[in-house]
Every structure is written in C-alpha cells, then in structure tokens.
Design a protein around this motif. Structure first.
Motif, PDB file in Angstrom:
ATOM      1  N   PRO A 705       0.821  -1.215   0.000  1.00 48.67           N
ATOM      2  CA  PRO A 705       0.000   0.000   0.000  1.00 48.67           C
ATOM      3  C   PRO A 705       0.853   1.262   0.000  1.00 48.67           C
ATOM      4  CG  PRO A 705      -0.842  -1.601   1.577  1.00 48.67           C
ATOM      5  CD  PRO A 705       0.477  -2.129   1.095  1.00 48.67           C
ATOM      6  N   ASP A 706       0.460   2.183  -0.860  1.00 46.77           N
ATOM      7  CA  ASP A 706       1.125   3.474  -1.006  1.00 46.77           C
ATOM      8  C   ASP A 706       2.564   3.361  -1.518  1.00 46.77           C
ATOM      9  OD1 ASP A 706      -1.149   4.789  -0.020  1.00 46.77           O
ATOM     10  OD2 ASP A 706      -0.492   4.431   2.047  1.00 46.77           O
ATOM     11  N   LEU A 707       2.980   2.146  -1.924  1.00 48.82           N
ATOM     12  CA  LEU A 707       4.319   1.981  -2.468  1.00 48.82           C
ATOM     13  C   LEU A 707       4.267   1.510  -3.918  1.00 48.82           C
ATOM     14  CD1 LEU A 707       6.190   0.408   0.595  1.00 48.82           C
ATOM     15  CD2 LEU A 707       6.309   2.765  -0.248  1.00 48.82           C
ATOM     16  N   PHE A 708       3.918   0.236  -4.148  1.00 50.65           N
ATOM     17  CA  PHE A 708       3.895  -0.285  -5.509  1.00 50.65           C
ATOM     18  C   PHE A 708       3.102  -1.580  -5.535  1.00 50.65           C
ATOM     19  CE2 PHE A 708       7.643  -2.028  -3.437  1.00 50.65           C
ATOM     20  CZ  PHE A 708       7.529  -3.383  -3.708  1.00 50.65           C
ATOM     21  N   ASN A 709       2.771  -2.014  -6.747  1.00 49.03           N
ATOM     22  CA  ASN A 709       2.172  -3.324  -7.006  1.00 49.03           C
ATOM     23  C   ASN A 709       3.110  -4.094  -7.924  1.00 49.03           C
ATOM     24  OD1 ASN A 709      -0.216  -2.690  -5.584  1.00 49.03           O
ATOM     25  ND2 ASN A 709      -1.064  -1.674  -7.397  1.00 49.03           N
ATOM     26  N   SER A 736       5.806  -7.363 -13.983  1.00 48.96           N
ATOM     27  CA  SER A 736       5.394  -5.966 -14.112  1.00 48.96           C
ATOM     28  C   SER A 736       5.336  -5.320 -12.737  1.00 48.96           C
ATOM     29  CB  SER A 736       4.024  -5.874 -14.785  1.00 48.96           C
ATOM     30  OG  SER A 736       3.039  -6.455 -13.947  1.00 48.96           O
ATOM     31  N   ILE A 737       5.425  -3.995 -12.745  1.00 53.81           N
ATOM     32  CA  ILE A 737       5.353  -3.223 -11.509  1.00 53.81           C
ATOM     33  C   ILE A 737       4.637  -1.912 -11.803  1.00 53.81           C
ATOM     34  CG2 ILE A 737       7.619  -2.144 -11.875  1.00 53.81           C
ATOM     35  CD1 ILE A 737       7.990  -2.246  -8.816  1.00 53.81           C
ATOM     36  N   THR A 738       3.791  -1.477 -10.863  1.00 50.38           N
ATOM     37  CA  THR A 738       3.083  -0.203 -11.006  1.00 50.38           C
ATOM     38  C   THR A 738       3.225   0.596  -9.717  1.00 50.38           C
ATOM     39  OG1 THR A 738       0.973  -1.135 -10.238  1.00 50.38           O
ATOM     40  CG2 THR A 738       1.402  -1.151 -12.620  1.00 50.38           C
ATOM     41  N   LYS A 739       3.131   1.901  -9.843  1.00 53.71           N
ATOM     42  CA  LYS A 739       3.221   2.818  -8.712  1.00 53.71           C
ATOM     43  C   LYS A 739       2.183   3.920  -8.893  1.00 53.71           C
ATOM     44  CE  LYS A 739       4.874   5.487  -5.366  1.00 53.71           C
ATOM     45  NZ  LYS A 739       4.581   5.206  -3.938  1.00 53.71           N
ATOM     46  N   ASP A 740       1.384   4.167  -7.836  1.00 56.88           N
ATOM     47  CA  ASP A 740       0.342   5.196  -7.865  1.00 56.88           C
ATOM     48  C   ASP A 740       0.850   6.493  -7.265  1.00 56.88           C
ATOM     49  OD1 ASP A 740      -1.519   3.439  -8.977  1.00 56.88           O
ATOM     50  OD2 ASP A 740      -2.161   2.717  -7.003  1.00 56.88           O
ATOM     51  N   PHE A 741       0.363   7.610  -7.828  1.00 59.45           N
ATOM     52  CA  PHE A 741       0.687   8.932  -7.325  1.00 59.45           C
ATOM     53  C   PHE A 741      -0.589   9.768  -7.240  1.00 59.45           C
ATOM     54  CE2 PHE A 741       4.384   7.323  -9.585  1.00 59.45           C
ATOM     55  CZ  PHE A 741       5.441   7.608  -8.728  1.00 59.45           C
ATOM     56  N   ASP A 743      -3.050  10.315  -5.002  1.00 64.53           N
ATOM     57  CA  ASP A 743      -4.304   9.664  -4.625  1.00 64.53           C
ATOM     58  C   ASP A 743      -4.861   8.836  -5.782  1.00 64.53           C
ATOM     59  OD1 ASP A 743      -6.306   8.955  -2.872  1.00 64.53           O
ATOM     60  OD2 ASP A 743      -7.575  10.683  -3.387  1.00 64.53           O
ATOM     61  N   ARG A 744      -3.983   8.078  -6.455  1.00 62.37           N
ATOM     62  CA  ARG A 744      -4.310   7.157  -7.538  1.00 62.37           C
ATOM     63  C   ARG A 744      -4.785   7.852  -8.815  1.00 62.37           C
ATOM     64  NH1 ARG A 744      -8.118   3.897  -7.729  1.00 62.37           N
ATOM     65  NH2 ARG A 744      -7.067   2.410  -9.089  1.00 62.37           N
ATOM     66  N   ARG A 745      -4.618   9.148  -8.880  1.00 59.44           N
ATOM     67  CA  ARG A 745      -4.977   9.792 -10.148  1.00 59.44           C
ATOM     68  C   ARG A 745      -3.953   9.470 -11.230  1.00 59.44           C
ATOM     69  NH1 ARG A 745      -9.140  13.116 -10.576  1.00 59.44           N
ATOM     70  NH2 ARG A 745     -10.171  13.805  -8.663  1.00 59.44           N
ATOM     71  N   LEU A 746      -2.725   9.248 -10.839  1.00 58.71           N
ATOM     72  CA  LEU A 746      -1.659   8.952 -11.793  1.00 58.71           C
ATOM     73  C   LEU A 746      -1.022   7.608 -11.432  1.00 58.71           C
ATOM     74  CD1 LEU A 746       0.191   9.936 -14.155  1.00 58.71           C
ATOM     75  CD2 LEU A 746       1.697  10.868 -12.376  1.00 58.71           C
ATOM     76  N   THR A 747      -0.861   6.750 -12.431  1.00 55.18           N
ATOM     77  CA  THR A 747      -0.202   5.459 -12.230  1.00 55.18           C
ATOM     78  C   THR A 747       0.870   5.275 -13.298  1.00 55.18           C
ATOM     79  OG1 THR A 747      -2.202   4.453 -11.312  1.00 55.18           O
ATOM     80  CG2 THR A 747      -0.513   2.964 -12.116  1.00 55.18           C
ATOM     81  N   LEU A 748       2.068   4.912 -12.865  1.00 55.27           N
ATOM     82  CA  LEU A 748       3.159   4.586 -13.774  1.00 55.27           C
ATOM     83  C   LEU A 748       3.420   3.087 -13.687  1.00 55.27           C
ATOM     84  CD1 LEU A 748       5.670   7.513 -13.090  1.00 55.27           C
ATOM     85  CD2 LEU A 748       3.880   7.378 -14.838  1.00 55.27           C
ATOM     86  N   GLY A 749       3.659   2.470 -14.830  1.00 49.68           N
ATOM     87  CA  GLY A 749       3.863   1.030 -14.849  1.00 49.68           C
ATOM     88  C   GLY A 749       4.982   0.620 -15.787  1.00 49.68           C
ATOM     89  N   PHE A 750       5.596  -0.507 -15.472  1.00 49.53           N
ATOM     90  CA  PHE A 750       6.655  -1.064 -16.316  1.00 49.53           C
ATOM     91  C   PHE A 750       6.438  -2.572 -16.398  1.00 49.53           C
ATOM     92  CE2 PHE A 750      10.957  -2.900 -16.865  1.00 49.53           C
ATOM     93  CZ  PHE A 750      11.270  -2.314 -18.087  1.00 49.53           C
ATOM     94  N   ARG A 751       6.454  -3.099 -17.617  1.00 44.66           N
ATOM     95  CA  ARG A 751       6.188  -4.525 -17.833  1.00 44.66           C
ATOM     96  C   ARG A 751       7.201  -5.091 -18.823  1.00 44.66           C
ATOM     97  NH1 ARG A 751       3.033  -7.593 -21.796  1.00 44.66           N
ATOM     98  NH2 ARG A 751       2.422  -5.660 -22.850  1.00 44.66           N
ATOM     99  N   VAL A 752       7.631  -6.321 -18.561  1.00 38.04           N
ATOM    100  CA  VAL A 752       8.479  -7.056 -19.505  1.00 38.04           C
ATOM    101  C   VAL A 752       7.831  -8.406 -19.750  1.00 38.04           C
ATOM    102  CG1 VAL A 752      10.757  -7.991 -20.005  1.00 38.04           C
ATOM    103  CG2 VAL A 752      10.551  -5.924 -18.617  1.00 38.04           C
ATOM    104  N   SER A 753       7.571  -8.729 -21.000  1.00 39.82           N
ATOM    105  CA  SER A 753       6.977 -10.017 -21.355  1.00 39.82           C
ATOM    106  C   SER A 753       8.040 -10.948 -21.923  1.00 39.82           C
ATOM    107  CB  SER A 753       5.853  -9.822 -22.383  1.00 39.82           C
ATOM    108  OG  SER A 753       6.348  -9.236 -23.564  1.00 39.82           O
TER     109      SER A 753
END
Length: 819
Positions: A705-709, A736-741, A743-753
């Motif tokens: 929570p409040d860090l990353f998924n 993959s990893i995502t991070k919210d900023f 209050d979850r209005r902005l999410t950045l994500g990075f994925r490698v398949s």
C-alpha cells in the motif's frame, strides 16, 4: 529437461498446497483490515477506535484500535455485509460502507482511512468490494483481469495467456484444453472472431479495455452449441459511475510499439453514456523456416527454407454506448464497436533444394511484402423488460457485425541455381467481407426462489464473400496477367436457427440445470469462378445437464454433460489454392463435415479461509474432428488443408488454486494434464497418434500500500499431439510493476513479457509416409512496456462522499446493504 523440472516442481507445489490446506480447519469467517492516516499527510494515527457493524441489523460485530503504525485488523467475522466506523479524539469520524465478505474474498483490505484534525463532521464513503481474482459461478469460471499490471500496454492475446486452461502459442493461436476449435466472443458477440484472422483481431483488442474473461468449458442449453472445447467470452469494461469520469493511458514499448487510449463516462439520472478510443502501433520482427525431407522424388530429397521479416500494424479501436432506464421495469441499451486496422510486411526468403546425392538442385532468393487494411463494425441493441411483483424477465438482443479485410501482396523471386531470366513476380489481391446478424429473445420465468424455467430463440445469419485474384508478371508483354488457376471468388451463407429450454431447481443442498437446444443449420456455398454450388441442411439436438451438491458450507461437487458441434468455417471450405510461396500452398476442403463432441466434466470446489481450490477431471470425444493437415501436392509443393479425422479422444485434469495468503499477497496457480488420442485411419491406416501433455501456470501479485504493485507470471505448455506429428513445448515468464501517485490519479507502470525469450512455435511432421517436415517460427516476444495512466473526474469506484453533522450521531441504522 529443465522445463519439465520447472513444471513438475510447480505441480508439486500446488499439490502440497492442496493437501496442506485440506488438513487445516476451514472456517466460514473473514477479516477487515486497513490503515488509519492523517489526511493530507502519510502520518499514521495510532489508538484510533475501529468498530465494525453488521449491515443487516446494525449489531456490533467487532472492534479494535490501530497500532503504532496505524494498521488494524479485525478477524473472525462471519461472511456478510459490514460497515466500519473510525473515530479518534480531535479528529473527524470516518464511516466506510458497503464492505462485503464472501467465500471468494473473505478478507477485505481498506487501503487507507484518512482523518482530518479539528473537524466535527463525519465523512461517509460507500465502497465497492474488490472482486476476487477468480469467481466460480454455476456454469463458468470468471477471471477478473482489469487490475492486472501484467497486461499493461498489451492486448487480448496477453490477457488470455494468463488464464488457466488456455494456451496461446507464438503465432497467437488460442487453444482451450488442447483444442484450437474453441468459440471466442466479445461481450457474447462474434466480433469477427469466427474468421481466418482471429489471432489478428485478438491482438488488436487493447488489454486495458477488458474487464474479465469468462471460461465456459461445458456450456448449457442457453449457449450456442458451437465450439469443441467450450466458450471463451471476453467482457469489455463499462463504467456506470455517477457524474463524469475518465482516464488517459499512454504506453511505449521496445521495437517501436506505442499505444494510447481515452476513456470517458457520464451518468446522470436515467442516462449513462460512455465512449472509448484506443490507438496501437505495433512493430514485430519475425524469423522462421522449415526443413522438408522428400521420400518420393530423389531430385527434391531435401528442402531448406529460411525467412525473416518485419511487420507494422496500426489499429484504431472505438467503443461507444448509451443506456437509458425508462422506469423500474424497462431499460434500453445501444452500443457499438469499431476497429480499423492497416499493416505492412516486408520479408526475405532463402530457399535451397538438394537431391539425394546432397547436390544443390535449386536455389533462389525471394523478396515478399504486403499491405493490408480492414475494419470490424459491431452494433448492438438490447431491451430488458421486467414484471412488477415478479422476477420474470424478457430480454431482446439484436446485433449486426461487418468484418472487411483487403490484402495486396507481392513475391519477387530471384533464382540462383539454375539461373532463370524470367523469374516469378507475383501479385495477390484478396478481398474478404463478412456480414453477421444475430437476433435473440430470452424469457426467464421463476416459479419460486429456487426453481425457474428459461427459454428462448435465436437466429444467426453469416453472409461471406471472399474474392482472391492472383497476377503473374508476363516477361513477353512486360505487364501483369491474371493467373486463372489461382483466382477465384467464393460466396458462403450460413443460417443457424435455434431454440432452447432450460429448467433449474434446488432441493436442500442439491441443485440441477437440465436443458436441450435445437439447431437447424442451412448452408449455401457458391464457387463463382467455376459456377459450382453446394448446399447442406441438417438438424441437431444438443442436450445438457449440470448437477451440483454442497458437501457443507465450504465444499461443493458438480457433474456436467453437454453435446456440442464444430461447423466448418468458410475459409476451410474454399477448395481453390492460395499461393504462400513457390513451395507452399493453402486450400480448403468443401467436403468437410461438422464435428460432433460429447463432453463430461466432474469438478470440486473447496473454500478455505484464504484459499479456493478447484480440481476438475474431464473427458471429451470428437467424431469427424476437423483438423489441419499438410500434404505433398507434387514432388516440390506442400499444401495445407483440412480433413475430418475419424475420432479424437481427450481426457485430463485441471487443478486451480487461488490464495490470498496475506492482505498484500495473492498467489494463484494451475496445473493441467491431458492425454489426446487421434484416430485418422479413415485417411490412412498409419495415421494414429497419442500423447500426454502437461501445462502449468504460476502467478503472484504483491501489493505494498502506497508503495507499488508487483506481479509475476510463468507459463509452460508441454508437447501437443496432432495426427501427423507434434508441437514442441513453449513457455513464457512475465513481470510488471506499477506505482500510484496523487491519490491514484496517476499510475506509472513497467512490464516485460517473455523475459527469457522462450516463446517459440515448432511443428514436427513425422507421421507421413511421403515426407517429413520440421517447421519453426519466432517473433520478438521479449518486449518491455512503460505505461502512464491518468484518471480524472469521479474516477473512483464509489459514490461521492456524504457528510453529516456530529450532532446527528445516534444509534447506527440500516444502511440498505442487507437486501
């Protein structure tokens, strides 16, 4: 050997989990946990009082205080609906409503409850409980995928790769329990997926538009009888939040891959309007080839071909809809999807042929390319009628679809040995068009709370026109001329009229669904070029049954049976040859018969405190099974066509585990084992084959929570058997990893398949007395994506917060969630 070791270890892990959890004491209880923080900061609030009330009668169900880190957890709560009150001296009071604990999701996590210092108001928040990753319904398994980072920037193909029992190879071919003859729909509609370019269309549906995947392995009478191994239904997202909301998603990937989407929704009073637009540009590198050993012509004893190429696809996807509720008894929905696509391909082919003395008899270098455009249009009208003081409903659904594809390709050959001053220069112009109309009426009439009758009628009309033209360069006239032998027009019309009756009931802990479906099929085919026609008309009954027995509060066993059909597709019936290159052709078979399938499945579900375990065993027999075969047309050319095998038997087991071990960690896995026996002795006495295949999937979602998924997924598919040979194993590992900023209005994500670049496609044709062939294809499946998501408006899945004065705080009353 390494891959077998990995999947065997995965199977042992899941089996150990299964046995270990079975020995534990399963309880029909759950928990509510979360964190209390100071609003405007991330500072935790300790010693806040958290009280849980039952929504049914407002009785107190539990209470605790937040610890030094602001965290709290209330356990041993019975499954049901709750609200939570959070109070602290000097701060406002927060009330969280709408929390539901179920068997699938017994542990609810409130990510953060923020209190404002010095406030005297109570802030009420109505939340919607997060869906379980897997839901088990009476006739299907539902996999909720909308919050999976693993598919960000991807397509429907990437989503399907992560669904148990489904396998997707390097070329985008989808199979369910080992069969590629599976019916795939979008929101229950065909969406052009019944044609030859199914994998292409799936690769153009953006993953961020998909809400869930429904897996129906033994469909009942209400469903179309089409599909050997069942139905895969892709459910697209549809927002119905009050007010306006939306999001923008931008993504970029390696090897020139770009996506962008805009999603909008507005709801007010009786109206709901929504719209989505998605753009995708995808570039792929492809390489492959084959080695063919010819046993009938010593001058063409061995053929070696290697190819490479680059593809660029541009896709536009638009979805729009309108819902209007006239009153409590009548509602109307209009929706439409439009997908436009264009692509380019350029390739090079090196071909060398040897005689039996290992001397080069033929060698050439070819340049190939094509331009393609197409679109899919899908329009739907739905009407729902309810009856007052009754649960009877009437639903009318009418859909029109249009799928159109144009392909202009060329092949320029450059002979090396022997030299040829007039080499083959060829152009192909293909135009495919399909109109599809579906009309359904469904009536549901409950006789009691546990017994109901469902009946309905459906008409499906497919009108297909395929026009293929081939032109070869004439070196005498210095212009292209029509090649009559490779030019044809094929028209095909298929009409299926269906009706069904289904009755379901319940006696104590025993429930059942019995049904029968009748379908009349009329087909008309016309070879316009030769003025030939053929017709088929046949009537079929498709019985189905599902029996289920609860063995307590946490266990359930079910047995189901269905009879199904796989009709030949139009592109598999057209007998005219299409040239792939000088040594490979494709041709349909107008004599194909429908394939009939009888399937039986036994399933068991065990609900534990944090885990759901589902083993299933199944048996499927297909008569006249439709399969792709490869044959030598002459001493040099091979043709891919279709034949009816006498019989195919498949039996196997699926084992699925979904576990929320901790509030921050979800682990899910599946192991599938099946054996296939192929009997094609109606074609040749030697065409008998069998093989056992194991596949497995392990995934984990870690939420800080409040860090990353963080999400990781590994998939392995073992060797698959066909009558003429085998398909080699393939595997993939994604992360993959995502991070919210904000209050979850902005999410950045990075994925490698496909991190280890192991997705390959290899076919071994070894069971033919005239030749052997080994085919391999590979595209750049190892891809990295960076994704940005911005949400605006009322973007949360909740109603706007309500505030009331502290002076109004009396004994909690019914909140309406107990109905």
């Amino acid at each position: 050997m390494f891959m077998k070791f990995i999947i065997q270890k995965s199977g042992f892990f899941l089996l150990f989990t299964f046995l270990g959890f079975f020995s534990a004491n399963a309880q029909e209880t759950g928990s509510i946990s979360g964190m209390v923080t100071e609003k405007g900061t991330t500072n935790p609030i300790s010693n806040a009082i958290i009280t849980v009330y039952n929504s049914e009668d407002s009785s107190k169900s539990g209470a605790t205080e937040s610890d030094a880190t602001g965290n709290f957890k209330i356990e041993s709560l019975s499954l049901g609906n709750y609200r939570v009150e959070v109070t602290m001296i000097g701060y406002n009071t927060a009330v969280v409503r709408g929390i539901t604990l179920t068997k699938d999701n017994p542990n609810y996590v409130i990510k953060s409850v923020s209190l404002s210092q010095g406030m005297t108001e109570t802030e009420e928040i109505v939340v919607e409980s997060e869906k379980s990753a897997i839901e088990f319904q009476a006739d299907r398994k539902v996999f909720n995928v909308e919050n999976q980072p693993i598919t960000q920037g991807g397509s429907a193909i990437d989503v399907l790769k992560n669904i148990p029992s489904i396998s997707v190879d390097n070329d985008g071919n989808v199979s369910l329990r080992g069969s590629t003859n599976v019916k795939i729909t979008v929101d229950g509609k065909p969406f052009g997926l019944q044609g030859q370019n199914r994998s292409t269309i799936l690769d153009q549906i953006p993953a961020n538009q998909i809400s869930s995947i429904e897996l129906i392995t033994n469909p009942g009478a209400k469903f179309d009888a089409e599909g050997t191994s069942g139905v895969i239904n892709i459910i697209l997202k549809k927002s119905d939040n009050f007010g306006y909301n939306g999001n923008i998603v931008l993504s970029t990937g390696t090897q020139d891959k770009y996506t962008g989407s805009l999603n909008l929704n507005a709801k007010k009073s009786n109206w709901n309007v929504y719209g989505n637009y998605d753009y995708r540009q995808m570039d792929f590198n492809m390489r492959g080839g084959f080695q063919r050993y010819n046993f009938i012509d010593p001058n063409a004893a061995y053929l070696d071909q290697n190819s490479s190429g680059r593809f660029r696809n541009n896709n536009h996807f638009v979805k729009a809809g309108l819902d209007y509720t006239f009153d409590d008894l009548n509602s109307l929905s209009l929706s439409g999807n439009y997908m436009y696509r264009d692509g380019k391909r350029n390739g090079r082919i090196n071909t060398t042929q040897y005689n039996s003395q290992n001397n080069i008899s033929n060698q050439l270098f070819s340049i190939t390319g094509d331009d393609r455009t197409g679109y899919t249009l899908d329009a739907n009208l739905n009407y729902l009628r309810k009856w007052k003081n009754s649960k009877r409903t009437l639903t009318g659904d009418f859909t029109f679809s249009r799928n159109d594809d144009d392909l202009n390709s060329f092949t320029n050959e450059n002979p090396i040995t022997p030299p040829n001053p007039t080499p083959l220069n060829r152009k192909q112009i293909n135009k495919d068009g399909t109109n599809n109309f579906i009309g359904t009426l469904d009536l549901t009439n409950p006789f009691s709370e546990t017994n109901k009758l469902e009946t309905g009628v459906k008409a499906t009309i497919n009108d297909i026109d395929r026009n293929y033209r081939t032109e070869d360069y004439n070196w005498n006239t210095n212009q292209f001329a029509n090649n009559v032998g490779l030019t044809n027009q094929f028209k095909y019309k298929e009409q299926v009229y269906a009706g069904y009756v289904s009755y379901s009931g319940k006696l104590d802990n025993f429930s059942y669904i019995l049904g029968v479906r009748a379908e009349q099929t009329n087909t008309d085919g016309e070879l316009v070029t030769t003025n030939e026609t053929f017709k088929t008309n046949y009537f079929d009954l498709f019985p189905s049954a599902s029996l289920s027995q609860k063995l307590g509060l946490t266990e359930e066993i079910s047995l189901s049976y269905s009879r199904r059909i796989q009709r030949p597709q139009a592109w598999a019936l057209n007998p005219f040859k299409q040239s792939i290159d000088a040594y490979n052709y494709f041709s349909g078979n107008p004599n194909l018969k429908p394939e009939y399938i009888n399937s039986i499945e036994l399933s068991f579900i065990k609900y534990l405190n944090t885990t759901t375990i589902t083993p299933s065993v199944y048996y499927r027999q297909s008569d006249n099974s439709i399969s792709r075969v490869r044959q030598l047309l002459d001493s040099n050319v091979a043709v891919v066509t279709f034949e009816n095998y006498a019989k195919t038997k498949t039996y196997g087991i699926d084992f699925i585990v979904n576990s929320q071990l901790f509030p921050f960690l979800n682990i899910n896995g599946s192991v599938s084992y099946f054996k296939t026996e192929v009997d094609a002795t109606n074609l040749a006495t030697a065409l008998v084959n069998e093989n056992s295949t194991m596949s497995g999937r392990v995934g984990a979602m870690f939420t800080a929570p409040d860090l990353f998924n963080l999400q990781v997924s590994y998939f392995y598919s073992g060797k698959i058997t066909v009558a003429q040979g085998t398909l080699d194993p393939f595997q993939s590992f994604d992360a993959s990893i995502t991070k919210d900023f904000f209050d979850r209005r902005l999410t950045l994500g990075f994925r490698v398949s496909d991190i280890f670049n192991k997705m390959n496609f290899k076919v071994n044709i070894t069971n033919d007395q005239n030749f052997r062939e080994f085919i391999e294809m590979k595209r750049d499946t190892r891809t990295a994506f960076f994704t940005l998501t911005y949400r605006f408006g009322n973007y949360k899945d909740q109603k706007p917060p309500k505030r009331r004065r502290n002076t109004d705080q009396q004994q909690p009353q019914q909140d309406g969630f107990g109905f």
